[in-house]
Write an enzyme that holds these catalytic residues in place. Structure first.
Site, PDB file in Angstrom:
ATOM      1  N   GLY A 195       6.978   4.614   4.492  1.00 36.29           N
ATOM      2  CA  GLY A 195       6.569   5.931   4.032  1.00 36.29           C
ATOM      3  C   GLY A 195       6.647   6.121   2.519  1.00 36.29           C
ATOM      4  O   GLY A 195       6.349   7.207   2.024  1.00 36.29           O
ATOM      5  N   HIS A 196       7.037   5.118   1.782  1.00 36.58           N
ATOM      6  CA  HIS A 196       7.145   5.236   0.326  1.00 36.58           C
ATOM      7  C   HIS A 196       5.934   4.542  -0.282  1.00 36.58           C
ATOM      8  O   HIS A 196       5.874   3.329  -0.338  1.00 36.58           O
ATOM      9  CB  HIS A 196       8.458   4.601  -0.163  1.00 36.58           C
ATOM     10  CG  HIS A 196       8.794   4.950  -1.575  1.00 36.58           C
ATOM     11  ND1 HIS A 196       8.623   4.076  -2.618  1.00 36.58           N
ATOM     12  CD2 HIS A 196       9.303   6.084  -2.112  1.00 36.58           C
ATOM     13  CE1 HIS A 196       9.015   4.649  -3.740  1.00 36.58           C
ATOM     14  NE2 HIS A 196       9.425   5.869  -3.462  1.00 36.58           N
ATOM     15  N   PHE A 197       4.939   5.304  -0.699  1.00 37.69           N
ATOM     16  CA  PHE A 197       3.679   4.803  -1.223  1.00 37.69           C
ATOM     17  C   PHE A 197       2.999   3.882  -0.197  1.00 37.69           C
ATOM     18  O   PHE A 197       2.800   2.690  -0.463  1.00 37.69           O
ATOM     19  CB  PHE A 197       3.869   4.072  -2.560  1.00 37.69           C
ATOM     20  CG  PHE A 197       4.280   4.970  -3.685  1.00 37.69           C
ATOM     21  CD1 PHE A 197       3.333   5.659  -4.424  1.00 37.69           C
ATOM     22  CD2 PHE A 197       5.618   5.151  -3.989  1.00 37.69           C
ATOM     23  CE1 PHE A 197       3.713   6.492  -5.452  1.00 37.69           C
ATOM     24  CE2 PHE A 197       6.010   5.999  -5.018  1.00 37.69           C
ATOM     25  CZ  PHE A 197       5.053   6.668  -5.751  1.00 37.69           C
TER      26      PHE A 197
ATOM     27  N   ILE B 294       6.490   0.218  -3.018  1.00 35.81           N
ATOM     28  CA  ILE B 294       7.274   0.178  -4.251  1.00 35.81           C
ATOM     29  C   ILE B 294       8.728   0.447  -3.869  1.00 35.81           C
ATOM     30  O   ILE B 294       9.013   1.370  -3.106  1.00 35.81           O
ATOM     31  CB  ILE B 294       6.795   1.250  -5.254  1.00 35.81           C
ATOM     32  CG1 ILE B 294       5.353   0.988  -5.679  1.00 35.81           C
ATOM     33  CG2 ILE B 294       7.720   1.313  -6.460  1.00 35.81           C
ATOM     34  CD1 ILE B 294       4.760   2.114  -6.519  1.00 35.81           C
TER      35      ILE B 294
END
Length: 173
Positions: free
Chosen positions: A56-58, A63
């Site tokens: 869910g991070h980028f 990243i």
């Protein structure tokens, strides 16, 4: 290892690291640590593509979150302190190192999966059980970050008591 038996450099691999901090499995970011002196530590961290930190991070362009880089630095500092600093070691095996504050952090480039980060950290004692940590994070791609944070030692019992107080103040579900 007793305080009097300290000799530098100390090279600690993944298994040896587990003797100095409680982190395990997915939350153990430090892969190796070298204690160069009582106040100078180097360590490495790397995150594989399927690590939980990317979920869910980028999406589509993973990243490493900056806060995870700071946590890796805190782990390396904690390991270095407990392995190689006589003052920190005097607190005994029932103490825990805690990230107590973040003073300054600058992130110079994004970190993709698989990029090995090298941390070069220095500590300065502020009071008994509290140190300032400063350092640089680099990689084969170049500079990654500058870090400055506060690290504190507490007894396992005081941390447990604090957690009980915190959870007691939560509203009932």
């Amino acid at each position: 290892m007793l305080q009097d038996d300290l000799s530098y450099p100390m090279h600690l691999d993944g298994e040896a690291i587990k003797n100095f901090i409680p982190h395990r499995d997915a939350m153990l970011f430090a892969k190796q640590v070298t204690v160069l002196s009582s106040d100078h530590y180097q360590g490495e961290a790397v995150w594989v593509t399927d690590s939980f930190v990317f979920q869910g991070h980028f999406p589509g362009q993973p990243i490493v979150p900056g806060v995870v880089i700071v946590e890796a630095g805190a782990q390396i500092a904690g390991i270095g302190l407990m392995a190689g600093d006589p003052k920190a070691r005097s607190f005994g095996p029932n103490s825990l190192g805690l990230l107590a504050g973040i003073r300054k952090c600058f992130f110079k480039r994004p970190v993709p999966p698989g990029l090995k980060l090298v941390f070069d950290l220095h500590i300065r004692h502020v009071t008994d059980g509290v140190v300032n940590v400063t350092g640089e994070v680099s990689s084969a791609a170049g500079p990654i970050a500058s870090l400055e944070f506060v690290f504190a030692q507490a007894t396992q019992q005081s941390v447990a008591d604090s957690l009980k107080l915190s959870s007691a103040s939560l509203p009932a579900p």
